[in-house]
Scaffold this active site. Structure first.
Site, PDB file in Angstrom:
ATOM      1  CB  CYS A   1      -5.595 -45.206  33.867  1.00 42.71           C
ATOM      2  SG  CYS A   1      -4.876 -46.064  35.279  1.00 42.71           S
TER       3      CYS A   1
ATOM      4  CE1 TYR B   1       2.381 -43.575  35.307  1.00 47.09           C
ATOM      5  CE2 TYR B   1       2.650 -45.843  34.546  1.00 47.09           C
ATOM      6  CZ  TYR B   1       1.900 -44.684  34.619  1.00 47.09           C
ATOM      7  OH  TYR B   1       0.674 -44.625  34.008  1.00 47.09           O
TER       8      TYR B   1
END
Length: 337
Positions: free
Chosen positions: A48, A179
Site C-alpha cells: 500500500c 486510482y
C-alpha cells in the site's frame, strides 16, 4: 489500502473515503493518546502506498523501537487484512488474525473499509487511528522526543506552507489520480484522470530538473508522498491502471529522482515489489479477473547510478542516515532488485 473499500473491485467510479478514525497521538495526549514508547503498533501492508509513507517516516526518524511494526499479507480477503505472514496466522503482539478485529474493538459494526496504515494500542488491541494523511506528519512533529539522534526534519516549520501546497497537488493528480484512472468506469472519466496524472508528472519533472528535492535542499514529507507512487508506477500503475502514456523509466528526470530516493537509506529498504505486484493483480479482480501476476518489469535499473548529487542538496539536512534495517524487518530477496 487507505480508503479503497469495495471500489477496489471496480464496481463503481472510484471515490476515496476519508479516514473514519482520526484521533491523533500527540506529545500532550490531547486526544487521549499520548506519545509513549511501546504503547502502539503500526500495522501496514508493504503493498500500500499510503502505508509505505509511514514505513519510510518511521525508518528515517528512527522510531523502530518506539513504535513496533506489524506487516499484513499483501493479499487480503473479505475479512480484511490478514496476518498470515506470522506464525499461526496471528500477529504475535496483538494476538489477532485480522486487522478488522482491532477496528471492531474500537467500533462494533463499523461499516467502512478496513484500511492501512493503522495504529493500534498494544494493550487492549484497539484501533487508535487510520488517518493516513495525518499519521506521518505527527510522527515527524509530535514524536520528536523519541526520534533517533540525527533524525531529519521531514516537516520543517519554515517550509510547511510550500510543502503543503506541493503535497496537495501531488495527492490530487498523482497519488489519487492513478486510482481514479485505474478504477474509472467510463472512457471520459478515465481520460481526464490519466491526463491529469501525466500533466502533473511533467510539471514535477520540470521542477525537479532544477533541484534535487521537491522543497528546499533536503528530503521532506513531500518527497516521501511522491516516491510511494513513483516506485509503483512501472510495476503496476502503467499497465494495471492504464496510466501508460509513458513509463517512469522513460522520463529521465523523474526516473533519476526516484532512483536517488530508492537508494537513500529509509526508502528502498522498505519497498517490497513482490508484495506490490501480488496485491494489485490478485486483489483487484474487477480489473484483473484472472489474478495473473506479471513477471516484469526488470527491477535492476533501480540500483543504477542516478547522478542527482550533482544538483547539490543534503538528504538528511544537518542529520544523518538511519542505521541498518532491523533483521526482522528486512524485505525478502524476492521483493528487491
Amino acid at each position: 489500502m487507505a480508503g479503497d473499500g469495495n471500489s477496489a473491485y471496480g464496481s463503481r467510479p472510484f471515490k476515496r473515503s476519508r479516514s473514519h478514525f482520526a484521533d491523533r497521538i500527540t506529545a500532550d495526549g490531547r486526544d487521549g493518546w499520548p506519545v509513549r514508547a511501546g504503547r502502539y503498533r503500526l500495522v501496514v501492508s508493504r503493498a500500500c502506498p499510503w502505508a509505505s509513507r509511514a514505513l519510510i517516516s518511521r525508518r528515517l526518524l528512527g522510531l523502530e523501537k518506539a513504535l513496533s511494526l506489524a506487516v499484513a499479507d499483501p493479499v487480503q480477503d473479505d475479512r480484511s487484512w490478514r496476518f498470515t505472514l506470522d506464525p499461526d496466522g496471528r500477529d504475535p503482539v496483538l494476538g489477532i488474525r485480522f486487522l478488522s478485529e482491532a477496528y471492531d474493538r474500537r467500533e462494533t459494526g463499523y461499516p467502512g473499509g478496513v484500511s492501512v496504515p493503522a495504529i493500534v494500542e498494544v494493550t487492549g488491541g484497539t484501533l487508535v487511528t487510520n488517518d493516513y494523511q495525518r499519521i506521518t506528519l505527527d510522527l515527524a512533529t509530535e514524536w520528536t522526543a523519541l526520534h533517533r539522534e540525527g533524525a531529519p526534519d521531514l516537516y520543517p516549520r519554515a517550509r510547511r506552507d510550500e510543502i503543503d501546497a506541493v503535497m496537495a497537488e501531488v495527492y490530487e493528480d498523482v497519488n489519487n489520480g492513478v486510482y481514479r484512472a485505474g478504477f474509472a468506469t467510463g472512457q471520459t472519466e478515465y481520460e481526464a484522470a490519466c491526463a491529469g496524472v501525466f500533466r502533473r508528472l511533467e510539471a514535477l519533472a520540470d521542477r525537479l530538473a532544477r533541484q534535487r528535492y521537491l522543497v528546499g535542499d533536503t528530503i521532506t514529507e513531500a518527497d516521501i508522498r511522491l516516491f510511494t507512487t513513483l516506485v509503483r508506477f512501472d510495476a503496476v500503475y502503467h499497465g494495471h491502471f492504464k496510466c501508460n502514456r509513458w513509463k517512469l523509466s522513460e522520463n529521465p528526470v523523474l526516473w533519476a529522482y526516484a532512483r536517488d530516493l530508492y537508494q537513500t537509506p529509509g526508502f528502498g529498504d522498505t519497498v517490497d515489489f513482490d508484495h506490490i505486484k501480488r496485491h494489485y493483480h490478485q486483489v483487484h479482480t474487477g480489473i484483473n479477473p484472472t489474478g495473473i501476476v506479471p513477471l516484469g518489469p526488470d527491477l535492476s535499473g533501480w540500483l543504477a547510478p542516478h547522478h542527482r548529487e550533482e544538483l547539490g542538496g543534503r538528504p538528511f539536512g544537518d542529520g544523518t542516515p538511519p542505521g541498518p534495517v532491523p533483521a526482522d524487518e528486512e524485505v525478502p530477496a524476492r521483493g528487491r532488485p
